[in-house]
Scaffold this active site. Sequence first.
Site, mmCIF file in Angstrom:
data_model
loop_
_atom_site.group_PDB
_atom_site.id
_atom_site.type_symbol
_atom_site.label_atom_id
_atom_site.label_comp_id
_atom_site.label_asym_id
_atom_site.label_seq_id
_atom_site.Cartn_x
_atom_site.Cartn_y
_atom_site.Cartn_z
ATOM 1 N N ASP A 1 0.760 -1.286 -0.221
ATOM 2 C CA ASP A 1 0.091 0.026 -0.198
ATOM 3 C C ASP A 1 1.041 1.246 -0.046
ATOM 4 O O ASP A 1 1.463 1.585 1.108
ATOM 5 C CB ASP A 1 -0.849 0.046 1.188
ATOM 6 C CG ASP A 1 -1.701 1.322 1.263
ATOM 7 O OD1 ASP A 1 -1.993 1.685 0.283
ATOM 8 O OD2 ASP A 1 -1.934 1.561 2.349
ATOM 9 N N GLU B 1 -1.151 -1.676 -4.841
ATOM 10 C CA GLU B 1 -2.244 -0.755 -5.036
ATOM 11 C C GLU B 1 -2.009 0.209 -6.261
ATOM 12 O O GLU B 1 -0.967 0.818 -6.149
ATOM 13 C CB GLU B 1 -2.898 -0.380 -3.772
ATOM 14 C CG GLU B 1 -4.151 0.593 -4.059
ATOM 15 C CD GLU B 1 -4.842 1.209 -2.740
ATOM 16 O OE1 GLU B 1 -5.793 1.921 -2.627
ATOM 17 O OE2 GLU B 1 -4.268 0.707 -1.579
ATOM 18 N N ASP C 1 -2.457 1.100 7.611
ATOM 19 C CA ASP C 1 -1.542 0.971 6.276
ATOM 20 C C ASP C 1 -1.227 -0.520 6.234
ATOM 21 O O ASP C 1 -1.194 -1.054 5.066
ATOM 22 C CB ASP C 1 -0.492 1.817 6.614
ATOM 23 C CG ASP C 1 -0.810 3.186 6.489
ATOM 24 O OD1 ASP C 1 -1.194 3.769 5.461
ATOM 25 O OD2 ASP C 1 -0.539 3.949 7.457
#
Length: 157
Positions: free
Chosen positions: A8, A68, A140
């Site tokens: 991420d 992502e 996160d």
Amino acid sequence: MERILGIDPGSRITGYGVIVSDRGRIGFVACGTIKPLPGLPFAHRLNQIFDGINEVIQLQGVTVAAIEDVFLASNPRSALKLGQARGAAVVAAMQNGLAVYDYSPKAIKQGVAGYGQAGKAQVQHMVRVLLGLPAAPSTDAADALAVAICHANQLHL
């Protein structure tokens, strides 16, 4: 059996999560965050992201990476920094010989929570449930684990 690194990306905090996937079953390996020092020039923070992802890959024996994709941000400057942080993570994975797969935020949420508009708390909860964790990881790290789970589900590993 695959060891999947989910990433991420973020210029302030980059989350990572490592899972193992074997014939439809997933298991938790590790997760955490890379937090570049805020006072450093941006190029140095990108290098810290690169180094952090590189270290995770080497320590955890990762075989594939999923990250992502950049979402449309309202602030172009923020989107640019996010893209650069994402690039640092992708290059770290590529330098280690890993294939890198991209997933949209909507696809990740859909794959983990069953709903493409799921909130952070829902994603965190589902990651905890799916991996049988005793406590929820940071947002996160949970997002990064969600990316890894999404990849495992996409390929039915």
